[in-house]
Scaffold this active site. Structure first.
Site, PDB file in Angstrom:
ATOM      1  N   TRP A 105      65.315  62.123 -17.396  1.00 46.72           N
ATOM      2  CA  TRP A 105      65.617  61.812 -15.989  1.00 46.72           C
ATOM      3  C   TRP A 105      65.926  60.339 -15.793  1.00 46.72           C
ATOM      4  CZ3 TRP A 105      67.251  65.810 -13.744  1.00 46.72           C
ATOM      5  CH2 TRP A 105      66.679  67.057 -13.981  1.00 46.72           C
TER       6      TRP A 105
ATOM      7  N   ASP B 219      60.867  57.086  -9.653  1.00 44.46           N
ATOM      8  CA  ASP B 219      61.066  58.525  -9.500  1.00 44.46           C
ATOM      9  C   ASP B 219      59.736  59.172  -9.866  1.00 44.46           C
ATOM     10  OD1 ASP B 219      61.661  61.208  -9.737  1.00 44.46           O
ATOM     11  OD2 ASP B 219      63.224  60.971 -11.260  1.00 44.46           O
TER      12      ASP B 219
ATOM     13  N   LYS C  32      58.166  70.142  -7.415  1.00 42.64           N
ATOM     14  CA  LYS C  32      57.149  70.147  -8.466  1.00 42.64           C
ATOM     15  C   LYS C  32      55.750  70.133  -7.853  1.00 42.64           C
ATOM     16  CE  LYS C  32      60.831  69.323 -11.052  1.00 42.64           C
ATOM     17  NZ  LYS C  32      61.757  68.202 -11.213  1.00 42.64           N
TER      18      LYS C  32
HETATM   19  C1  LIG Z   1      63.063  67.699 -11.551  1.00 50.81           C
HETATM   20  C2  LIG Z   1      63.248  66.256 -11.665  1.00 50.81           C
HETATM   21  C3  LIG Z   1      64.423  65.618 -11.217  1.00 50.81           C
HETATM   22  C4  LIG Z   1      65.611  66.383 -10.677  1.00 50.81           C
HETATM   23  O1  LIG Z   1      65.335  66.888  -9.423  1.00 50.81           O
HETATM   24  P1  LIG Z   1      66.465  67.616  -8.549  1.00 50.81           P
HETATM   25  O2  LIG Z   1      65.724  67.882  -7.288  1.00 50.81           O
HETATM   26  O3  LIG Z   1      66.869  68.857  -9.281  1.00 50.81           O
HETATM   27  O4  LIG Z   1      67.583  66.687  -8.364  1.00 50.81           O
HETATM   28  C5  LIG Z   1      64.489  64.244 -11.304  1.00 50.81           C
HETATM   29  N1  LIG Z   1      63.477  63.515 -11.800  1.00 50.81           N
HETATM   30  C6  LIG Z   1      62.341  64.088 -12.253  1.00 50.81           C
HETATM   31  C7  LIG Z   1      61.247  63.229 -12.795  1.00 50.81           C
HETATM   32  C8  LIG Z   1      62.189  65.470 -12.186  1.00 50.81           C
HETATM   33  O5  LIG Z   1      61.059  66.039 -12.624  1.00 50.81           O
END
Ligand SMILES: *Cc1c(COP(=O)(O)O)cnc(C)c1O
Length: 361
Positions: free
Chosen positions: A102, A172, A196
């Protein structure tokens, strides 16, 4: 058939109490004589709910008053691009610490709007560690430093929040937000896709320090500008009302569980028992992540014989343990044990692992 233990990486398990409450209120919400999805986001009931949801999140995380909380859309991926659009100038350095898939994607999206620079990476060891802080090649003039606190695919987590001095730290936190207490004042901006640890997909929660909203590095359509969302209480246009509502139910559930310190204790029990099951298997199961960087949320492992992995996944599914197949980029097994996965679910997985080893040893 009944609900099984769900180890999905995302969209992921939600607390059963939250789903039941949503079910109870699905047809008639809060005296509205309609569902929460069928009422105006500008009506009194929804506006009051939205304010309560924000207040609950502020309480859970102890968010200081000089931070705004935004409820956005587009997934974390959209914000890989939108963060640099909003807070980095053309040609200005934006430093990325890359310890997984990511972070890599975030850095590549930023390259369109800033001089995105990978200031440290653990790519060489297959993203099994966090690059040593002493080796980060940071620019004191950078627009920000971006980190991914938990790399969902590689099962690697940053357990110490780095001090980046005067340069704002952008994180993030899609897959570990709300899993433990957090000192928000160490960050300039935190963002997280909801699917999540918060609720359903389609909602992004952002916590941003007010001074970053004062940056106007380029003309942008209003719909892309965080400052506009902040000024409009995240109701610049029609928000994801259903996601916002469910996030609110999750925040109330978290408060009822004793808040984030209690969640951290529960998550620790889950994580420790699962890693113990791996480490104590005499090499039958293996986790290759640097022990100091093992994720508390996404536990990845391999079987000693890769040919057994699909058998493991199939038999686990039959035993009521869902979604254990590793990410397609990595293979192997991944058990995501977010807040909503109870300790009993992890115990059931550990028991299954011991039994599988006995019968397939
Ligand atoms: C799942 C995830 C993403 C992507 O998320 P989307 O909502 O599909 O854009 C980005 N960063 C992390 C750390 C993730 O776990």
């Amino acid at each position: 058939m009944s609900r099984a233990w769900n180890f999905s990486a995302g969209p992921a398990a939600m607390p059963e109490d939250v789903l039941k409450r949503a079910q109870q209120e699905l047809l008639e919400w809060d005296g509205a004589r309609a569902s929460v999805m069928e009422v105006s986001h500008r009506g009194k009931a929804f506006m009051e709910m939205a304010a309560r949801v924000e207040a609950d999140l502020r309480e859970l995380l102890g968010i200081p008053s000089n931070y705004k909380v935004l409820f956005l859309q587009g997934g974390a991926t959209q914000h890989f691009a939108q963060v640099p659009m909003n807070i980095a100038a053309d040609g200005q350095r934006a430093d990325y610490i890359v310890n997984g898939h990511w972070g890599e994607k975030a850095a590549s999206e930023a390259a369109l709007y800033a001089s995105a620079y990978v200031a440290a990476t653990s790519k060489d060891d297959g993203y099994r560690s966090i690059p040593d802080r002493a080796g980060w090649d940071l620019d004191p003039e950078a627009a920000y430093v971006h980190i991914t606190t938990n790399e969902t695919i590689h099962g690697v987590e940053m357990h110490d929040i780095p001090d980046t001095g005067g340069v704002p730290l952008v994180a993030d936190m899609s897959s570990d937000i709300l899993s433990h207490p957090l000192d928000v004042s160490k960050f300039g901006l935190i963002y997280a896709g909801a699917q999540k640890n918060i609720g359903p997909s389609g909602l992004v929660v952002m916590i941003v320090r007010e001074d970053l909203l004062q940056r106007h590095p380029r003309p942008l359509p209003r719909i892309f500008r965080y400052a506009e969302y902040a000024a409009a209480d995240s109701m610049l246009n029609t928000p994801n009302t259903w996601g916002w509502y469910l996030a609110g139910l999750t925040f109330q559930w978290l408060k009822g569980q004793g808040g984030l310190a209690a969640m951290e204790r529960r998550n620790r029990i889950k994580e420790e028992s699962l890693y113990a099951a791996i480490d104590g298997s005499g090499g039958y199961y293996r986790n290759e992540v640097d022990p100091s960087a093992r994720s508390r949320m996404n536990v990845v492992f391999n079987l000693h014989d890769a040919a057994l992995e699909p058998v493991f996944v199939a038999e686990a599914t039959e035993a009521g343990l869902l979604a254990l197949k590793g990410h397609r980029a990595l293979g192997g097994i991944r058990a995501s044990i977010y807040n909503a996965v109870p300790i009993e679910g992890v115990r059931a997985l550990c028991d299954f692992m011991a039994e599988f080893r006995r019968t397939h040893g």
